[in-house]
Design a protein around this motif. Structure first.
Motif, PDB file in Angstrom:
ATOM      1  N   GLU A  95      82.600 -33.358 -17.095  1.00  0.00           N
ATOM      2  CA  GLU A  95      82.041 -34.738 -17.717  1.00  0.00           C
ATOM      3  C   GLU A  95      83.380 -35.387 -18.279  1.00  0.00           C
ATOM      4  O   GLU A  95      83.926 -36.618 -18.306  1.00  0.00           O
ATOM      5  N   PRO A 107      76.115 -37.312 -11.401  1.00  0.00           N
ATOM      6  CA  PRO A 107      76.512 -37.595 -12.710  1.00  0.00           C
ATOM      7  C   PRO A 107      75.463 -36.767 -13.685  1.00  0.00           C
ATOM      8  O   PRO A 107      74.292 -36.412 -13.310  1.00  0.00           O
ATOM      9  N   LEU A 108      75.911 -36.613 -14.820  1.00  0.00           N
ATOM     10  CA  LEU A 108      75.230 -35.944 -15.880  1.00  0.00           C
ATOM     11  C   LEU A 108      73.853 -36.634 -16.097  1.00  0.00           C
ATOM     12  O   LEU A 108      72.932 -36.218 -16.352  1.00  0.00           O
ATOM     13  N   ASN A 126      80.649 -36.893 -23.375  1.00  0.00           N
ATOM     14  CA  ASN A 126      79.378 -36.203 -23.988  1.00  0.00           C
ATOM     15  C   ASN A 126      79.781 -35.199 -24.957  1.00  0.00           C
ATOM     16  O   ASN A 126      80.219 -34.049 -24.386  1.00  0.00           O
ATOM     17  N   TRP A 154      85.788 -39.070 -17.799  1.00  0.00           N
ATOM     18  CA  TRP A 154      85.970 -39.781 -18.784  1.00  0.00           C
ATOM     19  C   TRP A 154      87.502 -39.983 -18.772  1.00  0.00           C
ATOM     20  O   TRP A 154      87.753 -41.293 -19.184  1.00  0.00           O
TER      21      TRP A 154
END
Length: 291
Positions: free
Chosen positions: A245, A223-224, A258, A249
């Protein structure tokens, strides 16, 4: 307009008028003379090239469209064993197979679209040399046709979500816009790589290596949140960060998107696309001679 009948009562002979469509082929006039309207006029050719790419991909293939399923499934299986089981990568509250699948799907589409659009001009060299049409149609067709594979694999993701008891939310409607962003990014890269590949055939050999490096520089198996916060802005210069990302989501409805990564991705894509269109158009006049 009325016409008088002949005095002898004979039939009036009329000669049918024929309309001839004339296509003007001219050099570019100025830096921003992109002639995008020509793409719309040749939209039927765009559809033909898209269908041809799909037929060529699955023609005489034993598994047919099954390859659109096996490729991401095998990748997710390996990532789950190596990064999910052994490395214990975090998955933000989502079962790791689903987490990896949601990263592999947009990436697989993007990588395939870049590969096809970057090499399409050379692969269709005979068509480029012999027939006039807006050359922009070729990378467009190369970018749109892999969406079929994405749709097939996306159905597998929905089935996996049902197996794990995760129901999709209304945010799933944001998946198509995110894939449009991924398609525009792939087109942007293809507009640069295609003309370069016409002159320097090394692109065909270096492109798979470049795509592989880019994959591990994207949040597919991790993940980021694992990237230090002070470096996330630099990491987000990779336009696929915001796409992947945002895709996770929208699919899982976990956390918040983000917006910094999405914003940076949007700016990068606009710059790459604008520059790519100008570069492609300027190089287009020499394709038939060099290719």
């Amino acid at each position: 307009m009325s016409m008088a009948a002949p005095a002898d009562g004979g039939a009036l002979a009329s000669s049918p008028t024929s309309q001839v469509e004339v296509t003007e082929i001219r050099p570019t006039r100025g830096l921003l003379d992109l002639d995008l309207g020509a793409v719309w006029r040749y939209r039927e050719l765009l559809l033909v090239l898209m269908l041809r790419d799909i037929q060529i991909l699955y023609k005489q293939a034993i598994l047919g469209v099954g390859w659109a399923i096996l490729q991401p499934v095998f990748a997710v299986t390996i990532f789950t064993i190596v990064f999910g089981y052994f490395a214990r990568m975090p998955s933000e509250g989502v079962p790791y197979p689903l987490f990896a699948f949601a990263g592999v799907l947009p990436w697989t589409y993007f990588a395939e679209a870049v590969r096809r659009s970057g090499t399409g001009l050379v692969n269709d060299a005979e068509l480029v040399r012999k027939v006039y049409f807006p050359r922009l149609i070729m990378p467009l067709a190369n970018v749109i046709s892999p969406l079929l594979d994405f749709c097939i694999a996306f159905a597998i993701l929905l089935a996996m979500m049902a197996f794990y008891g995760i129901m999709p939310s209304a945010k799933m409607l944001l998946v198509p816009p995110l894939m449009v962003v991924a398609a525009l990014l792939a087109l942007s890269i293809g507009l640069w790589l295609g003309p370069i590949n016409v002159r320097f055939r090394d692109i065909k050999h270096t492109l798979p290596f470049m795509i592989q490096i880019w994959m591990y520089a994207s949040p597919i198996v991790y993940p980021l949140s694992m990237v230090p916060e002070n470096w996330r802005w630099a990491y987000s210069l990779n336009p696929m960060v915001g796409v992947i990302e945002g895709f996770r989501w929208a699919v899982f409805d976990k956390g918040e998107p983000n917006f910094v990564a999405l914003g940076i991705s949007g700016v990068m894509i606009v710059l790459l696309l604008a520059g790519g269109l100008i570069f492609f158009r300027r190089q287009e006049r020499t394709f038939a001679d060099v290719i």
